[in-house]
Design an enzyme around this catalytic site. Sequence first.
Site, mmCIF file in Angstrom:
data_model
loop_
_atom_site.group_PDB
_atom_site.id
_atom_site.type_symbol
_atom_site.label_atom_id
_atom_site.label_comp_id
_atom_site.label_asym_id
_atom_site.label_seq_id
_atom_site.Cartn_x
_atom_site.Cartn_y
_atom_site.Cartn_z
ATOM 1 N N LYS A 22 -3.664 5.782 3.351
ATOM 2 C CA LYS A 22 -2.680 5.868 2.301
ATOM 3 C C LYS A 22 -3.272 6.253 0.973
ATOM 4 O O LYS A 22 -2.846 7.083 0.254
ATOM 5 C CB LYS A 22 -1.583 4.943 2.305
ATOM 6 C CG LYS A 22 -0.559 4.618 1.283
ATOM 7 C CD LYS A 22 0.214 3.745 1.151
ATOM 8 C CE LYS A 22 -0.232 2.392 0.760
ATOM 9 N NZ LYS A 22 -0.206 2.383 -0.865
ATOM 10 N N ASN A 23 -4.118 5.292 0.595
ATOM 11 C CA ASN A 23 -4.641 5.269 -0.797
ATOM 12 C C ASN A 23 -5.659 6.433 -1.065
ATOM 13 O O ASN A 23 -5.850 6.447 -1.978
ATOM 14 C CB ASN A 23 -5.422 4.080 -1.127
ATOM 15 C CG ASN A 23 -4.238 2.904 -1.355
ATOM 16 O OD1 ASN A 23 -3.029 3.093 -1.218
ATOM 17 N ND2 ASN A 23 -4.740 1.627 -1.510
ATOM 18 N N CYS A 117 5.926 -5.220 -11.030
ATOM 19 C CA CYS A 117 5.421 -5.046 -9.555
ATOM 20 C C CYS A 117 5.235 -6.368 -8.972
ATOM 21 O O CYS A 117 5.060 -7.124 -9.866
ATOM 22 C CB CYS A 117 4.033 -4.255 -9.723
ATOM 23 S SG CYS A 117 3.234 -4.364 -8.230
ATOM 24 N N ARG A 122 0.295 -5.467 -13.683
ATOM 25 C CA ARG A 122 -0.330 -4.057 -13.486
ATOM 26 C C ARG A 122 -0.163 -2.879 -14.503
ATOM 27 O O ARG A 122 0.720 -1.873 -14.152
ATOM 28 C CB ARG A 122 0.291 -3.396 -11.943
ATOM 29 C CG ARG A 122 -0.258 -4.430 -11.042
ATOM 30 C CD ARG A 122 0.090 -3.837 -9.789
ATOM 31 N NE ARG A 122 -0.666 -2.980 -9.031
ATOM 32 C CZ ARG A 122 -0.792 -2.322 -7.853
ATOM 33 N NH1 ARG A 122 0.287 -2.873 -7.020
ATOM 34 N NH2 ARG A 122 -1.573 -1.373 -7.399
ATOM 35 N N ASP A 125 -2.537 0.710 -19.279
ATOM 36 C CA ASP A 125 -3.257 1.179 -20.635
ATOM 37 C C ASP A 125 -4.612 1.730 -20.309
ATOM 38 O O ASP A 125 -4.820 2.640 -21.479
ATOM 39 C CB ASP A 125 -3.377 -0.444 -21.388
ATOM 40 C CG ASP A 125 -4.304 -1.252 -20.384
ATOM 41 O OD1 ASP A 125 -3.704 -1.469 -19.179
ATOM 42 O OD2 ASP A 125 -4.913 -1.968 -21.039
ATOM 43 N N ASP A 308 -6.722 -6.198 -0.939
ATOM 44 C CA ASP A 308 -5.699 -5.504 0.088
ATOM 45 C C ASP A 308 -5.984 -6.074 1.422
ATOM 46 O O ASP A 308 -5.004 -5.960 2.075
ATOM 47 C CB ASP A 308 -5.803 -3.887 -0.024
ATOM 48 C CG ASP A 308 -5.162 -3.313 -1.032
ATOM 49 O OD1 ASP A 308 -4.635 -4.123 -1.725
ATOM 50 O OD2 ASP A 308 -5.196 -2.181 -1.169
ATOM 51 N N ARG A 401 6.040 1.326 3.978
ATOM 52 C CA ARG A 401 5.170 2.078 2.960
ATOM 53 C C ARG A 401 3.884 2.439 3.295
ATOM 54 O O ARG A 401 3.296 3.523 2.950
ATOM 55 C CB ARG A 401 5.347 1.214 1.662
ATOM 56 C CG ARG A 401 6.760 1.252 0.900
ATOM 57 C CD ARG A 401 6.583 0.489 -0.276
ATOM 58 N NE ARG A 401 5.280 0.683 -1.099
ATOM 59 C CZ ARG A 401 4.367 0.002 -1.777
ATOM 60 N NH1 ARG A 401 4.536 -1.168 -1.988
ATOM 61 N NH2 ARG A 401 3.102 0.568 -2.180
HETATM 62 C C1 UD1 Z 1 -5.254 0.433 -6.275
HETATM 63 C C2 UD1 Z 1 -4.738 0.444 -4.834
HETATM 64 C C3 UD1 Z 1 -4.334 -1.192 -4.576
HETATM 65 C C4 UD1 Z 1 -5.455 -1.874 -4.702
HETATM 66 C C5 UD1 Z 1 -6.005 -1.790 -5.936
HETATM 67 C C6 UD1 Z 1 -7.261 -2.658 -6.281
HETATM 68 C C7 UD1 Z 1 -3.949 2.482 -4.798
HETATM 69 C C8 UD1 Z 1 -2.620 3.644 -4.642
HETATM 70 N N1 UD1 Z 1 -3.526 1.474 -4.726
HETATM 71 O O1 UD1 Z 1 -4.454 0.064 -7.079
HETATM 72 O O2 UD1 Z 1 -3.809 -0.849 -3.207
HETATM 73 O O3 UD1 Z 1 -4.840 -3.287 -4.429
HETATM 74 O O4 UD1 Z 1 -6.340 -0.688 -6.086
HETATM 75 O O5 UD1 Z 1 -8.083 -2.307 -5.053
HETATM 76 O O6 UD1 Z 1 -5.188 3.273 -4.498
HETATM 77 N N2 UD1 Z 1 -5.501 -2.409 -14.874
HETATM 78 C C9 UD1 Z 1 -5.384 -2.708 -15.967
HETATM 79 N N3 UD1 Z 1 -5.207 -1.727 -16.856
HETATM 80 C C10 UD1 Z 1 -5.161 -0.521 -16.188
HETATM 81 C C11 UD1 Z 1 -5.380 -0.572 -14.807
HETATM 82 C C12 UD1 Z 1 -5.355 -1.619 -14.170
HETATM 83 O O7 UD1 Z 1 -5.482 -3.854 -16.651
HETATM 84 O O8 UD1 Z 1 -4.819 0.476 -16.986
HETATM 85 C C13 UD1 Z 1 -6.090 -3.917 -14.115
HETATM 86 C C14 UD1 Z 1 -5.219 -4.362 -12.907
HETATM 87 O O9 UD1 Z 1 -3.933 -4.967 -13.610
HETATM 88 C C15 UD1 Z 1 -5.778 -5.135 -11.895
HETATM 89 C C16 UD1 Z 1 -7.246 -4.499 -12.045
HETATM 90 O O10 UD1 Z 1 -7.291 -3.664 -13.426
HETATM 91 O O11 UD1 Z 1 -6.023 -6.349 -12.234
HETATM 92 C C17 UD1 Z 1 -7.357 -3.290 -10.714
HETATM 93 O O12 UD1 Z 1 -6.364 -2.758 -10.746
HETATM 94 P P1 UD1 Z 1 -6.253 -1.144 -10.178
HETATM 95 O O13 UD1 Z 1 -7.613 -0.910 -9.656
HETATM 96 O O14 UD1 Z 1 -6.004 -0.142 -11.260
HETATM 97 O O15 UD1 Z 1 -5.199 -0.898 -8.996
HETATM 98 P P2 UD1 Z 1 -4.567 0.276 -8.770
HETATM 99 O O16 UD1 Z 1 -5.095 1.562 -8.896
HETATM 100 O O17 UD1 Z 1 -3.004 0.102 -9.300
#
Ligand code: UD1
Length: 422
Positions: A22-23, A117, A122, A125, A308, A401
């Site tokens: 999925k991801n 969420c 999440r 930024d 995950d 999902r």
């Molecule tokens: C993706 C995966 C999710 C997995 C996660 C971590 C998808 C669709 N989802 O989520 O299943 O659990 O990676 O492996 O691929 N963060 C910030 N600012 C940002 C973006 C992220 O502070 O703009 C922080 C998040 O809050 C978190 C960390 O960075 O603490 C990692 O998050 P991120 O890798 O972005 O997760 P997703 O891409 O949303």
Amino acid sequence: MKYLQILGQKKLAGEVSISGAKNAALPLLASTILAKNSVEICNLPNVVDINTLLKLLEMLGSSFSKIDNNCITINTLNINETKATYDIVKTMRASILVLGPLLARFGHCEVSLPGGCAIGQRPVDLHLKALEQMGAIIEIKAGYILATAPKGLKGSTIVFDKITVTGTENIIMAAALAHGTTKIINAAKEPEVVQLCEVLRDAGLNIKGIGTNEIEIEGTAQELLEFKDFGIIADRIEAGTYLCAGAIANSKITLNNVIPMHLDAVLSKLEEMGFGIEKTDTTITLLPAKSIKPVKLTTTEYPGFPTDMQAQFMALATQANGVSIIDENLFENRYMHVNELLRMGADITLKGHTATITGTPNALTGTDVMATDLRASSALVLAALVAKGTTNIHRIYHLDRGYENLEEKLTALGADVKRFNE
Ligand code: UD1
């Protein structure tokens, strides 16, 4: 609403075929916004999140046709709308993945802010800051991200403060059509990011550093890419979840259609817990443990242990002989399954981001529990497989999902799982 009823303590045996990831499929579907041709995509998992993104792409003006249950042909050339509305983004945060490619292709777009969420704050930024560095003007108005780059995006050097998976994917897609070269430093290296890079490379993009934390992309100055047809890689998290199902039932099972290398961190923890692992290029067999040993694990970015898989290992740790320690480092609120496992009789204490699980084999009892997010739900399914009596898992829309044919796959392995209407 539907619920799952599981009668526990059945031995499992046999083989299960793992679906597409999925991801990986989500960013790859979003990336077709950058294509000048129709693209055939196979091994798509038939799960709700994928259908949600297809619906969003359709709302933007793309069209797709199903070849079969897991293959589609998608054409995004007719996109004439660049707004991803709240009603769709609120059902799936990963909708944010259309931001980079829409902005890169059209020079403007509006995407609803994903909002809260279950597993934590999440924010997005880092996605927005990177796009600003590429020359985008970003405004947040009435819950929407309004992004413009009238002359197109400019290549830039982006240093991510934190490793972000969808953030890296969004910027790779934005950089693909930018003017000039973009360097992403501290990029995510997850296999799903790697496949996105490979598909874009096969579409003619000049991209270096694939699979490393420094990716360099030469933008095409808004020229669309000629995509090749492709199939989605196997879902390492679905695979890990089935390995935990075999492990919690202390049974021999074999996974087919997997990429064992993507599961190294998970496999080594299972071995530490006493399970045997046999691998071929595309299969993994889990062999029962003489006695399940406790484990210590810390979630981190790939190639480390995936967040995950944290909930599933916590369910498994309840069956170990001794005390396991789990540190969750990526999301601040990813312990929603703990209260439900406690209701089944688990012994778990939480302090900050550390969980201490005192395992006792066969001490869980079936009851009514509530699914709270995708992976937490799968931990409840695992606990139910080993619990005495019947467990009813409510709100299973979370499971739908991300897990394709869950009941069918578990039933084929010998579990007693049924789906009912509330
Ligand atoms: C993706 C995966 C999710 C997995 C996660 C971590 C998808 C669709 N989802 O989520 O299943 O659990 O990676 O492996 O691929 N963060 C910030 N600012 C940002 C973006 C992220 O502070 O703009 C922080 C998040 O809050 C978190 C960390 O960075 O603490 C990692 O998050 P991120 O890798 O972005 O997760 P997703 O891409 O949303």
